[in-house]
Design an enzyme around this catalytic site. Structure first.
Site, PDB file in Angstrom:
ATOM      1  N   TYR A 205       0.837  -1.206   0.000  1.00 28.42           N
ATOM      2  CA  TYR A 205       0.000   0.000   0.000  1.00 28.42           C
ATOM      3  C   TYR A 205       0.867   1.249   0.000  1.00 28.42           C
ATOM      4  O   TYR A 205       1.855   1.326   0.738  1.00 28.42           O
ATOM      5  CB  TYR A 205      -0.884   0.007   1.260  1.00 28.42           C
ATOM      6  CG  TYR A 205      -1.646   1.309   1.437  1.00 28.42           C
ATOM      7  CD1 TYR A 205      -2.951   1.439   0.972  1.00 28.42           C
ATOM      8  CD2 TYR A 205      -1.050   2.418   2.057  1.00 28.42           C
ATOM      9  CE1 TYR A 205      -3.639   2.630   1.102  1.00 28.42           C
ATOM     10  CE2 TYR A 205      -1.737   3.613   2.184  1.00 28.42           C
ATOM     11  CZ  TYR A 205      -3.030   3.712   1.711  1.00 28.42           C
ATOM     12  OH  TYR A 205      -3.698   4.896   1.841  1.00 28.42           O
TER      13      TYR A 205
ATOM     14  N   GLU B 289      -3.578   7.572  -3.826  1.00 26.36           N
ATOM     15  CA  GLU B 289      -3.528   6.272  -3.156  1.00 26.36           C
ATOM     16  C   GLU B 289      -3.271   5.179  -4.191  1.00 26.36           C
ATOM     17  O   GLU B 289      -3.952   5.116  -5.216  1.00 26.36           O
ATOM     18  CB  GLU B 289      -4.857   6.016  -2.444  1.00 26.36           C
ATOM     19  CG  GLU B 289      -4.781   4.911  -1.420  1.00 26.36           C
ATOM     20  CD  GLU B 289      -6.098   4.746  -0.674  1.00 26.36           C
ATOM     21  OE1 GLU B 289      -7.148   4.663  -1.328  1.00 26.36           O
ATOM     22  OE2 GLU B 289      -6.062   4.695   0.569  1.00 26.36           O
TER      23      GLU B 289
END
Ligand code: GDP
Ligand code: MN
Length: 388
Positions: free
Chosen positions: A109, A197
């Site tokens: 991530y 993101e």
């Protein structure tokens, strides 16, 4: 402002961030053609909506032939996807992105936001790819590593390497991960993002470091620097009430509660929302009508609030400084006369021309509940909607 995954990937790719190649499609036939063009045995057909969680909702399909691409596309297009980010009403899929499939070795991530405390952009990295970062933050905060950077200097290579090592990127791919992170941070600054993101960032079995998903939000305050972003807007994905409010220069954000709010000043609007919560209800929207609103703007704002079927009551809270109370009163009266008022309305006015404003409301003979201060106003509107 939000954009689609495929738009984010194209913007990032142009700035040196590695992403899989793909094609935007709006029909099953185009998806089949895209599969043939992309030329990899594995492709991925992905629903394009302004919300995450598509994978779990069936909006991401791996395909191994043009026929499979076509039928996956037919199955996703025109479907309403309900994910944890769309709300219960879901979001209709009108576009797809078909991209070259990746042989994933591991998912990670990466996220970027502006940290108000350090007053810098901060890159967050975690080994827990594919998971929601809020969940990781709650359960394993130690698994989120951070590096803030000076927007002019960019992310330091040493910081990028610390994050890459910390989340367990294999040592032979560290240089690629560092390059990826620095390019991503550069893009974040150049594009004036408020959020970026990459979930998941992946390492692949053939030694690549790739953005498998990409989400970007632009900071609207910098919109004037990027007139080209207007073409990236997808009005289907935006709340019609917010689009309408934008036309009148109103700062309106739709929320989940049932009390419509019309307030001047962002701070007062926030305080009003807090006090409504304190008295046991929830706001249906944030709305700052601003300092220089005209009667027309106020009328438009009021109509937008009432067009929301969730709204069971309206609270008008105005502290007239630059904004005059009589202007507000005129706008409210005009709007109420135009659209049949079907819910209780509490008005609290204070400040410039307050007597004139109150007089106008009284003379209008409309069923308006007046309030003296913010507490009184919140208590009255919450009481009026209770049990409705
Ligand atoms: P989201 O669910 O809306 O966040 O959509 P993502 O783009 O993150 O995709 C969801 C999941 O689909 C990813 O976490 C992957 O596990 C899987 N996926 C997406 N692209 C590929 C791919 O190229 N190869 C493989 N094997 N899986 C993929
Ligand atoms: Mn994702």
């Amino acid at each position: 402002m939000k954009i689609h995954e495929f738009q984010a990937k194209e913007l990032l790719r142009a700035r040196g961030v590695a992403t899989p190649r793909g094609r935007e499609c709006t029909t099953p036939e185009q998806a089949a053609a895209a599969y043939a063009e992309l030329g990899t045995p594995l492709c991925v057909v992905k629903a394009q909506i302004h919300a995450g969680g598509r994978g779990k909702a069936g909006g991401v399909k791996l395909v191994r032939s043009a026929d499979e691409a076509k039928s996956a596309a037919a199955g996703i297009l025109g479907r309403t996807l309900i994910t944890h980010q769309t709300g219960p009403q879901g979001q209709l899929v009108r576009r797809l992105w078909v991209e070259q499939g990746s042989a994933i070795a591991k998912e990670y991530y990466l996220g970027l936001v502006v940290d108000r405390e350090s007053r810098r952009p901060v890159l967050m990295a975690s080994s827990e790819g594919g998971m929601e970062i809020e969940e990781v933050a709650a359960k394993h905060p130690e698994k989120i590593l951070k590096a803030s950077f000076d927007p002019q200097a960019g992310l330091a290579a040493a910081d990028a390497a610390r994050l890459a090592k910390g989340i367990g990127i294999p040592v032979e791919l560290e240089a690629r991960a560092v390059e990826f992170m620095r390019a991503l941070c550069g893009a974040f600054v150049a594009l004036d993002c408020s959020l970026a993101e990459i979930n998941p960032l992946v390492t692949t079995k053939d030694g690549q470091v790739l953005a498998l998903d990409a989400k970007i939000n632009f900071d609207d305050n910098a919109g004037f620097r990027h007139p080209e972003f207007e073409a990236l807007r997808d009005l289907h994905e935006e709340d019609p009430k917010e689009i309408e409010a934008g036309k009148f220069g109103l700062s309106y954000i739709a929320l989940d509660g049932d009390i419509g709010c019309m307030v001047n000043g962002a701070g007062l609007a926030m305080a009003t929302m807090d006090v409504i919560q304190l008295y046991g209800s929830a706001p249906a929207n944030f709305l700052d009508v601003g300092g220089g609103a005209t009667k027309e703007n106020v009328t438009a704002a009021f109509k937008i609030i009432l067009s929301d079927p969730k709204v069971k009551g309206v609270l008008v809270n105005i502290f007239g400084g630059i904004m005059k109370c009589d202007t507000i009163a005129e706008g409210v009266i005009a709007a109420v006369r135009e659209v049949a008022l079907r819910v209780p309305l509490v008005v609290r006015l204070e400040g410039t021309n307050v007597e004139k404003g109150r007089q106008l409301l009284m003379d209008s003979k409309l069923p308006i509940i007046t309030a003296g201060d913010l507490d009184d106003a919140a208590a009255k509107i919450c009481k009026a909607v209770a049990g409705r």
